[in-house]
Design a protein around this motif. Structure first.
Motif, mmCIF file in Angstrom:
data_model
loop_
_atom_site.group_PDB
_atom_site.id
_atom_site.type_symbol
_atom_site.label_atom_id
_atom_site.label_comp_id
_atom_site.label_asym_id
_atom_site.label_seq_id
_atom_site.Cartn_x
_atom_site.Cartn_y
_atom_site.Cartn_z
ATOM 1 N N VAL A 53 0.827 -1.215 0.000
ATOM 2 C CA VAL A 53 0.000 0.000 0.000
ATOM 3 C C VAL A 53 0.863 1.268 0.000
ATOM 4 O O VAL A 53 0.650 2.164 -0.825
ATOM 5 C CB VAL A 53 -0.992 -0.002 1.182
ATOM 6 N N TRP A 56 2.529 1.546 -3.493
ATOM 7 C CA TRP A 56 1.583 1.985 -4.523
ATOM 8 C C TRP A 56 1.250 3.469 -4.372
ATOM 9 O O TRP A 56 1.210 4.211 -5.357
ATOM 10 C CB TRP A 56 0.306 1.150 -4.447
ATOM 11 N N MET A 57 1.030 3.902 -3.142
ATOM 12 C CA MET A 57 0.720 5.309 -2.897
ATOM 13 C C MET A 57 1.882 6.204 -3.305
ATOM 14 O O MET A 57 1.683 7.273 -3.893
ATOM 15 C CB MET A 57 0.366 5.516 -1.422
ATOM 16 N N SER A 60 1.926 6.388 -7.097
ATOM 17 C CA SER A 60 0.770 7.125 -7.593
ATOM 18 C C SER A 60 0.930 8.626 -7.386
ATOM 19 O O SER A 60 0.668 9.432 -8.297
ATOM 20 C CB SER A 60 -0.499 6.621 -6.893
ATOM 21 N N VAL A 61 1.352 9.005 -6.186
ATOM 22 C CA VAL A 61 1.575 10.413 -5.895
ATOM 23 C C VAL A 61 2.723 10.963 -6.740
ATOM 24 O O VAL A 61 2.648 12.074 -7.283
ATOM 25 C CB VAL A 61 1.855 10.616 -4.387
ATOM 26 N N ALA A 296 -7.099 3.255 0.720
ATOM 27 C CA ALA A 296 -5.788 3.629 0.183
ATOM 28 C C ALA A 296 -5.923 4.735 -0.854
ATOM 29 O O ALA A 296 -5.126 5.681 -0.889
ATOM 30 C CB ALA A 296 -5.094 2.411 -0.431
ATOM 31 N N GLY A 297 -6.954 4.627 -1.693
ATOM 32 C CA GLY A 297 -7.197 5.666 -2.691
ATOM 33 C C GLY A 297 -7.554 6.999 -2.058
ATOM 34 O O GLY A 297 -7.092 8.055 -2.502
ATOM 35 N N LYS A 300 -4.455 8.456 -0.504
ATOM 36 C CA LYS A 300 -3.583 8.949 -1.572
ATOM 37 C C LYS A 300 -4.041 10.314 -2.073
ATOM 38 O O LYS A 300 -3.223 11.224 -2.290
ATOM 39 C CB LYS A 300 -3.565 7.932 -2.718
ATOM 40 N N ASP A 301 -5.348 10.485 -2.261
ATOM 41 C CA ASP A 301 -5.866 11.775 -2.717
ATOM 42 C C ASP A 301 -5.613 12.875 -1.688
ATOM 43 O O ASP A 301 -5.273 14.013 -2.044
ATOM 44 C CB ASP A 301 -7.367 11.667 -2.996
#
Length: 339
Positions: A53, A56-57, A60-61, A296-297, A300-301
């Motif tokens: 997690v 991935w974060m 993504s960021v 997690a999404g 992340k946002d």
């Protein structure tokens, strides 16, 4: 060719003079070959949720902030070229992984033919290409924080298109969640201090393209098991070709003149981060439950919005914070109890 250890063994001859009367000759121990050793298959690497997690974060960021850095800090305002470069890198990268790892073993379960390609892969790839170009173009006009807030409406768009396509039935509970998310997004737009109409329209179309793509996947690829990396394996080459056709009519040769200034290190590192975001997504989907993926999404946002304020000086009003909180609550409800 392996030899049978019993073949070619010479019979042991024992001299009679060395034996006493009535003594029975005992056979000498024979040297037998060890049984063949079979190579055990290498176990797949196991990654826990607590490890994947954050990875991935981070990817993504990093992708979003890196692209925004290219557009604004380095003044490389060519989203069509950048998306085309990412897809070309991904098309090559997935094929390298297919030959060197087991991450794309899912391609063996898919019988790809001309009919499936023309009726399923191609239309979805066109929507994917449009979604990527539009969503990246929006960063030229809107802040990272505001775009992340608008993306909360993706779930609503998917649901509305699913209802229109008759692949899902409307119900009161989902209708209330749609209203909740829509109200929250409307408040965030009303509180945006640097609202840009063109950027808003571009992002709105990006949401429509992305939602249509997800619904088309549900309709056209129903039953096909495609994780994020397998999907990229099939869609990236088509999208890259489509973008190459679009590129001369949108940005022309201008981005190529800027490549020397940007340098290969930035270009390759940027594509690397974008590609390995998809690799991380494969492991995330494999170990995470629906609730974990949703949370997690959301986290992340929130991190992206915070980073946008800290790194790029984006302005976030109290009304936006309030509206986005409502939208996020509705999004979590939609992902967990709204099905």
């Amino acid at each position: 060719m392996a030899l049978d250890p019993e073949e070619g063994k010479q019979e042991e001859i024992i001299p009679l003079t060395s034996m006493k009367d009535g003594e029975v000759a005992e056979p000498l121990p024979s040297a037998s070959l060890p049984p063949p050793v079979s190579a055990a298959p290498k176990p797949k690497p196991k990654i826990t949720t607590a490890v994947i997690v954050p990875i991935w974060m981070a990817f993504s960021v990093s992708v979003i902030l890196y692209n925004n850095h290219l557009y604004h800090t380095l003044d490389f305002k060519f989203p069509v070229f950048l998306v085309t470069w990412h897809l070309t890198f991904a098309a090559i990268g997935t094929r390298v992984l297919q030959r060197t790892t087991n991450l794309l073993d899912g391609t063996k379960d898919i019988s790809m033919n001309k009919d499936i390609f023309l009726k399923s892969i191609l239309p979805i790839a066109l929507l994917f290409s449009g979604s990527l170009i539009l969503s990246n173009s929006a960063y030229l006009y809107l802040s990272v924080s505001y775009i992340q807030m608008l993306k909360a409406f993706n779930a609503v768009a998917v649901l509305l298109i699913s209802w229109a396509s008759r692949i899902a039935e409307p119900n009161r509970k989902l209708g209330l969640i749609v209203c909740m998310i829509s109200f929250g997004v409307a408040l965030t737009s009303g509180g945006e201090l640097k609202f840009n109409a063109l950027g808003f329209v571009i992002q709105a179309f990006a949401v429509v393209f992305e939602a249509s793509r997800l619904v088309m996947i549900e309709i056209l690829l129903h039953g096909m098991k495609m994780d994020p990396l397998v999907s990229l394996h099939y869609f990236a080459p088509v999208c890259a070709l489509v973008n190459l056709i679009i590129l001369p009519f949108t940005e022309g040769l201008a981005p190529f003149y800027q490549l020397a200034r940007i340098g290969p290190l930035i270009l390759f590192s940027n594509a690397f981060v974008a590609f390995f975001l998809n690799v991380a997504a494969v492991f995330l989907v494999g170990v995470g439950s629906g609730l974990i993926l949703t949370l997690a999404g959301v986290l992340k946002d929130i991190l992206l919005i915070t980073a946008s304020v800290a790194l790029f000086g984006a302005l976030v009003s109290p009304l936006q914070v309030f509206g986005y909180s409502i939208a996020l609550a509705g999004l979590v409800m939609f992902k967990t109890i709204g099905k």
